[in-house]
Design a protein around this motif. Structure first.
Motif: not given
Length: 385
Positions: A66-72, A259-280
């Protein structure tokens, strides 16, 4: 605020050579948020109860499966002096409830979602459930089998499903923990009858048999602080959202991850974008994803996007070595939530298909009447003509 004072040195650690059967028992006995995996003392990754449930790894297999590099890769990790907001982002993008904390490149401890939420609790009065909940939840019925529930949890990358009765009203909720607890218990208990040794029949057991009922609910005008207090006080990872005048109707779900996702909201010039499984990400970058979403949104100036969430999921099917990927894009805007989903070989192709569908849904949401030339180009692009 950084996490130096809210991280803890108390955590469960296993070596990559540990049997999966033992790990499954650990989740049953102690209900940890996650288990740190090491290889000869060096940090290797984190495994969660959801990963254990959704994997097809046998009990005799090793944790390394379950911890192969391709997965994690990249495995989540944060510095002990890291900011709370960035730590919340790491947890959300890693789809994890716990992340390892390092000090001077050495594994020091862990940080959990609960620790972060408790630390920021007093600041959550400024938000309501309506600001951060997920609308239109995926549901199951009381008669649906556990196998169907597992497939829905996998497909949508979620941790809980509202259970509806024959009248379409809320009857209960089933979570990954409920299913894991049941499967582990059945696999380790000697039983009688025609279910013995028949894993298929195990999956056919109705959701009704394992769901939690009655269900803890909340309403749109409840503060995020009150909702989180309920979750922390009852050790719930989420609550069902119902209209104030009818607790039988489900209109959404709010989870600790929301709620955690809301904590990452920002007021920066660019919108806040969350990416799940960014390693893909393969031939596309985070910056490219942000720019593409902004291009869609910028066409409609009166639409304000508070947050964008992009989720990638890899299927087993491959074409010349490239996996089939599903991409889901969800925007939280001043006009409501809007989403687009698509599939393609490789993350970039999947993202482009999802982006095209998102743009069509943006048009429908806003009721925008574009000029016929642009509309014709868009429809041809979507193969609607």
């Amino acid at each position: 605020m950084n996490i130096a004072d809210i991280a803890t040195t108390e955590f469960i650690e296993v070596d990559v050579g540990t049997r999966m059967g033992k790990v499954r028992s650990m989740f049953e006995d102690g209900n940890p948020k996650g288990i740190i995996v090491t290889n000869d003392g060096d940090y290797e990754g984190v495994i969660s109860e959801r990963e254990v449930l959704q994997s097809h790894v046998e009990d005799d297999a090793k944790v390394a499966a379950l911890t192969k590099p391709s997965r994690s890769t990249p495995s989540p990790k944060v510095d002990r002096q890291e900011d709370v907001r960035e730590t919340a982002r790491v947890l959300v993008e890693s789809n994890a409830k716990v992340a390892p904390v390092f000090e001077n490149d050495d594994l020091w401890g862990v940080i959990t979602d609960d620790a972060i939420l408790e630390a920021v609790l007093e600041n959550l009065d400024a938000l309501t459930v309506d600001d951060i909940y997920t609308a239109d939840p995926v549901t199951v019925t009381e008669d649906d089998g556990i196998g169907k529930a597992i497939n829905l949890l996998r497909e949508h990358g979620i941790s809980r499903l509202p259970v509806m009765n024959e009248n379409g009203y809320l009857a209960g909720v089933v979570t990954t923990h409920d299913i894991a607890d049941f499967v582990i218990r059945e696999n380790h208990t000697t039983t009688t009858g025609d279910r013995v040794g028949d894993s298929q029949r195990l999956l056919d057991v109705p959701v009704y048999d394992i769901m939690t009922s009655p269900v803890e609910t909340t309403t749109l005008d409840t503060t995020a602080k009150a909702a989180v207090e309920t979750m922390l006080g009852n050790d719930y990872a989420g609550l069902m959202v119902t209209p104030e005048d009818d607790g039988r109707v489900v209109i959404g779900v709010i989870t600790k991850t929301d709620v955690l996702r809301a904590l990452t909201f920002t007021e920066e010039e660019h919108m806040d974008v969350q990416i799940t499984n960014i390693s893909m990400l393969d031939t596309i970058t985070r910056e490219g994803i942000v720019e593409s979403i902004e291009e869609v949104v910028d066409k409609y100036q009166d639409m304000q996007v508070m947050h964008a969430h992009v989720r990638f999921k890899e299927h087993q099917e491959r074409l010349r070595g490239t996996p089939l990927v599903q991409c889901q894009i969800r925007l939280r805007t001043n006009k409501g939530q809007v989403a687009g989903t698509g599939e393609g070989y490789g993350s970039e192709n999947a993202f482009r298909v999802a982006l095209d569908k998102l743009e069509r849904n943006v048009l429908e949401l806003k009721g925008v009447t574009s000029d016929e030339e642009y509309r014709g180009q868009l429809l041809r692009k979507l193969n609607e003509l």
